[in-house]
Scaffold this active site. Structure first.
Site, PDB file in Angstrom:
ATOM      1  N   PHE A   1       0.778  -1.083   0.074  1.00 17.43           N
ATOM      2  CA  PHE A   1      -0.088  -0.088   0.041  1.00 17.43           C
ATOM      3  C   PHE A   1       0.929   1.139  -0.059  1.00 17.43           C
ATOM      4  O   PHE A   1       1.645   1.554   1.096  1.00 17.43           O
ATOM      5  CB  PHE A   1      -0.838   0.122   1.110  1.00 17.43           C
TER       6      PHE A   1
ATOM      7  N   ASP B   1       9.461   3.085   1.763  1.00 18.74           N
ATOM      8  CA  ASP B   1       8.254   3.825   2.077  1.00 18.74           C
ATOM      9  C   ASP B   1       8.235   3.732   3.496  1.00 18.74           C
ATOM     10  O   ASP B   1       7.632   2.643   4.094  1.00 18.74           O
ATOM     11  CB  ASP B   1       7.124   3.296   1.111  1.00 18.74           C
TER      12      ASP B   1
ATOM     13  N   LYS C   1       2.801  11.197   6.810  1.00 19.88           N
ATOM     14  CA  LYS C   1       1.835  11.317   7.971  1.00 19.88           C
ATOM     15  C   LYS C   1       2.363  11.667   9.207  1.00 19.88           C
ATOM     16  O   LYS C   1       2.282  13.110   9.584  1.00 19.88           O
ATOM     17  CB  LYS C   1       1.828   9.631   8.117  1.00 19.88           C
TER      18      LYS C   1
END
Length: 403
Positions: free
Chosen positions: A146, A231, A258
């Site tokens: 993801f 990531d 984030k």
């Protein structure tokens, strides 16, 4: 979503249902305030937040240092665009580069933007440095990944919900099983410019790879002249008890987001060496809001918190307590748990309930969590959570599992 809810919650749930595109299926709770690891809804009910905005709230709700940085910057200047410099930009880039042990930083806004940036940079590097023929660059990724929801990123997703009906898809990606070094080695050839992976796969259910996987990826990328892109949008910035989940392995490029925005503003970035990020020239990539003054001020306060080491240390110690408590429930309603630090993927016995049903039951007991892939729950409370607060969550889960 039910319309039988009462009070202010029911009105606002119905309003959202009526006026919002249904791209999410949220729990029927309407939050109005938060502090630390706790949130309160519009009808005064209090909950322990065990999702923390998918790790965007690593430092909890309204952390005073982060709120203070935002307030101070709001009184000065909030946006200049990258057409001009501002007094927070250079310090932010230097401080983040030093945190990552890299030479340069390229700020963006969202995690998906940062991943897209990493893809563009890797291709540019492949053509200008590695010598891959124009238009032939390939990137190897892992199944069940993801990395975001843009059309390019979903082109290499294996999740039907993320991918189906959004084609035509962007070419140039090869998908191999996560954790399989042999398959990865077979997929790399002279056109390969990068391997893009999550050190721990969050959306897939907090999947931790075998211990030799990340070192093997690093060795393979070095030997084959391929960029290793980590990531760390969800896994990074303290979540696992280390600043980066890939530690002690050092990738060629970090993709961050984030938590970098402290739960206040979207902030993302990639960090890499001069040899990699130096391939970009003015006009080749950009963002009006990327690296804006407000974002940089908040992110600098985030970096200052990480530089103390305290969030990472708490994630290690309280995370160990979390996993000890959860392990005791395996065989008593749980079939397996995975994770590291304050991050856990919990597999519920599907004979008992679905993950969604478990989340609804936990909500009734004052705990907010998120399901994924059927019967799996993810727990990711803020990094400053206490052992006593973790016990609140696990005790509630125990009650739910007992029925």
């Amino acid at each position: 979503m039910t319309t039988a809810l009462t009070g202010h919650t029911g009105l606002l749930v119905d309003q959202a249902e009526r006026w919002t595109a249904h791209n999410y299926h949220p729990l029927p709770v309407v939050l109005a305030s938060g502090e630390g690891a706790w949130v309160t809804d519009v009808d005064g009910r209090r909950y322990l937040d065990c999702l923390a905005g998918y790790s965007a709230l690593n430092f909890g709700h309204r952390h005073p240092a982060l709120i203070g940085a935002a307030h101070e910057q709001l009184d000065r200047i909030t946006l200049t665009s990258r057409a001009f410099l501002h007094d927070q930009f250079g310090p932010f880039c230097q401080e983040l580069a030093e945190l990552c042990g890299k030479d340069l930083v390229l700020p963006m806004n969202t995690g998906a933007e940062a991943v897209e940036t990493a893809i563009k940079v890797a291709r540019k590097w492949g053509y200008k440095v590695k010598g891959v023929p124009d238009g032939q660059a390939t990137i190897v990724v892992a199944a069940d990944n993801f990395h975001g929801r843009t059309t390019t990123i979903i082109s290499f997703s294996t999740d039907p919900d993320a991918r189906a009906d959004f084609g035509p898809y962007t070419p140039g990606f090869r998908i191999v099983p996560y954790g399989d070094l042999a398959a990865l080695a077979d997929a790399v050839d002279d056109t390969t410019v990068a391997v893009l992976i999550e050190p721990i796969q969050g959306e897939a259910g907090v999947l931790v790879p075998p211990g030799d996987y990340l070192p093997g990826v690093r060795q393979l990328c070095t030997s084959r002249n391929v960029l290793f892109i980590a990531d760390e949008v969800q896994s990074g910035l303290g979540r696992t008890g280390e600043t980066f989940a890939s530690t002690p392995v050092v990738p060629d490029m970090y993709v961050l987001g984030k938590a970098l925005g402290g739960g206040i503003v979207p902030v993302s970035a990639i960090a890499a060496s001069h040899d990699i990020l130096g391939v970009l020239r003015p006009g080749e990539h950009g963002s009006t809001f990327g690296g804006n003054p407000l974002a940089c001020a908040v992110a600098r306060a985030v970096i200052a918190l990480l530089n103390t080491g305290e969030p990472q240390a708490n994630a290690r110690t309280v995370g160990a307590h979390l996993h000890e408590r959860l392990n005791a429930l395996v065989g008593h309603g749980l079939t397996a748990i995975r994770g590291r630090g304050l991050w856990a993927g919990i597999d519920i016995d599907p004979a008992l309930m679905t993950g969604r049903q478990a989340c609804e039951a936990l909500m009734a007991h004052g705990v907010l969590a998120k399901d994924t892939h059927g019967s799996t729950l993810r727990l990711a409370p803020p990094l400053l959570v206490s052992k006593q607060e973790v016990d609140v969550a696990v005790n509630a889960l125990h009650v739910v599992l007992k029925g």
